[in-house]
Design a protein around this motif. Structure first.
Motif, short mmCIF file in Angstrom:
data_model
loop_
_atom_site.label_atom_id
_atom_site.label_comp_id
_atom_site.label_asym_id
_atom_site.label_seq_id
_atom_site.Cartn_x
_atom_site.Cartn_y
_atom_site.Cartn_z
N PRO A 188 0.81 -1.22 0.00
CA PRO A 188 0.00 0.00 0.00
C PRO A 188 0.84 1.28 0.00
N ALA A 189 1.95 1.31 0.73
CA ALA A 189 2.80 2.50 0.74
C ALA A 189 3.38 2.76 -0.65
N ARG A 190 3.87 1.70 -1.28
CA ARG A 190 4.40 1.86 -2.64
C ARG A 190 3.32 2.31 -3.62
N GLN A 191 2.10 1.77 -3.47
CA GLN A 191 0.99 2.16 -4.34
C GLN A 191 0.72 3.65 -4.22
N VAL A 192 0.61 4.14 -2.99
CA VAL A 192 0.30 5.55 -2.75
C VAL A 192 1.39 6.45 -3.33
N LEU A 193 2.64 6.13 -3.07
CA LEU A 193 3.72 6.98 -3.58
C LEU A 193 3.82 6.90 -5.10
N ALA A 194 3.51 5.75 -5.67
CA ALA A 194 3.48 5.63 -7.14
C ALA A 194 2.38 6.52 -7.73
N GLU A 195 1.23 6.61 -7.04
CA GLU A 195 0.17 7.51 -7.48
C GLU A 195 0.65 8.96 -7.47
N PHE A 196 1.32 9.36 -6.40
CA PHE A 196 1.85 10.72 -6.33
C PHE A 196 2.87 10.96 -7.43
N ASP A 197 3.72 9.97 -7.68
CA ASP A 197 4.72 10.11 -8.74
C ASP A 197 4.04 10.26 -10.10
N GLN A 198 3.07 9.41 -10.37
CA GLN A 198 2.41 9.44 -11.67
C GLN A 198 1.64 10.73 -11.90
N TYR A 199 0.83 11.12 -10.95
CA TYR A 199 -0.10 12.23 -11.17
C TYR A 199 0.44 13.60 -10.80
N LEU A 200 1.35 13.69 -9.85
CA LEU A 200 1.84 14.99 -9.43
C LEU A 200 3.29 15.25 -9.82
N LEU A 201 4.08 14.21 -9.84
CA LEU A 201 5.49 14.38 -10.17
C LEU A 201 5.79 13.99 -11.61
N LEU A 202 4.76 13.56 -12.33
CA LEU A 202 4.85 13.23 -13.76
C LEU A 202 5.95 12.21 -14.06
N GLY A 203 6.08 11.24 -13.17
CA GLY A 203 7.04 10.16 -13.39
C GLY A 203 8.48 10.53 -13.13
N THR A 204 8.73 11.67 -12.50
CA THR A 204 10.11 12.10 -12.24
C THR A 204 10.63 11.62 -10.89
N GLY A 205 9.77 10.94 -10.11
CA GLY A 205 10.14 10.55 -8.76
C GLY A 205 10.95 9.28 -8.68
N THR A 206 11.64 9.14 -7.57
CA THR A 206 12.41 7.95 -7.24
C THR A 206 11.94 7.47 -5.88
N LEU A 207 11.48 6.22 -5.84
CA LEU A 207 11.00 5.64 -4.59
C LEU A 207 12.11 4.83 -3.93
N GLN A 208 12.31 5.07 -2.65
CA GLN A 208 13.27 4.29 -1.87
C GLN A 208 12.55 3.78 -0.63
N ALA A 209 12.74 2.50 -0.33
CA ALA A 209 12.17 1.89 0.88
C ALA A 209 13.31 1.30 1.70
N THR A 210 13.25 1.52 3.00
CA THR A 210 14.34 1.07 3.86
C THR A 210 14.18 -0.35 4.36
N GLY A 211 12.94 -0.85 4.43
CA GLY A 211 12.71 -2.08 5.18
C GLY A 211 12.86 -1.75 6.66
N THR A 212 12.69 -2.72 7.52
CA THR A 212 12.78 -2.47 8.96
C THR A 212 14.23 -2.23 9.36
N ARG A 213 14.45 -1.16 10.11
CA ARG A 213 15.77 -0.78 10.60
C ARG A 213 15.68 -0.42 12.08
N ARG A 214 16.80 -0.44 12.75
CA ARG A 214 16.90 0.02 14.13
C ARG A 214 17.27 1.49 14.14
N ASP A 215 16.67 2.26 15.07
CA ASP A 215 17.07 3.65 15.20
C ASP A 215 18.13 3.77 16.30
N LEU A 216 18.66 4.95 16.49
CA LEU A 216 19.75 5.16 17.44
C LEU A 216 19.33 5.00 18.90
N GLN A 217 18.04 5.07 19.17
CA GLN A 217 17.55 4.95 20.54
C GLN A 217 17.09 3.52 20.87
#
Length: 172
Positions: free
Chosen positions: A54-83
């Protein structure tokens, strides 16, 4: 099984049902049926896997309709934070945003070390409860993810101006 009484008015909208699940977890000291930190972290990792499409779907919609395909999607997967907590982020960047030196549109799921349960947020806005245990519940978050991404983009435009949105430029 629903934990929310609807007073005979049918099934509550998905975001309200999710909010009740969230509040019920607070009441019960649990998250997704888990009471230990280890169990809650495993549930969070499962939620991240379920939320990925779902997250990828939503950002792909923003890329297609608002950014006109100029966007780059990056996903981190689960990571640990510094705390000592965990997070996962989906970021949509594009040339005009990078040139402006501002954050990309971001959907972040995070489970802070001192948190009782995880949340969602954007790069420029606050918290939304994250309580997902199956694919159907993850899919129900598409409107919420759209709203977070829309608010994030609005705030990014506010930080600079409308020119960062490719769809607003004439197609010469």
């Amino acid at each position: 099984m629903s934990t929310m009484s609807t007073g005979g008015h049918g099934v509550p909208p998905a975001p309200l049902e999710a909010l009740v699940r969230h509040f019920s977890d607070l009441r019960d000291g649990a998250h997704a049926g888990e009471i230990t930190r280890r169990g809650k972290e495993a549930a969070f990792e499962q939620a991240i896997r379920l939320l990925d499409a779902p997250a990828r779907q939503v950002l792909a919609e923003f890329d297609q309709y608002l950014l006109l395909g100029t966007g780059t999607l990056q996903a981190t997967g689960t990571r640990r934070d510094l705390q000592g907590g965990s997070f996962a982020a989906w970021r949509l960047s594009w040339p005009r945003q990078r040139e402006a030196g501002i954050a990309p549109i971001t959907l972040t799921a995070h489970y802070g070390a001192a948190f009782h349960h995880p949340h969602l947020r954007g790069a420029t806005l606050g918290e939304w409860p994250l309580n997902v245990v199956d694919a159907e519940q993850a899919a129900e978050l598409v409107p919420v993810l759209r709203a977070i991404a829309a608010a994030d983009l609005h705030n990014l435009v506010f930080q600079r101006d409308w020119r960062i949105v490719p769809a607003l430029h004439s197609q010469d």
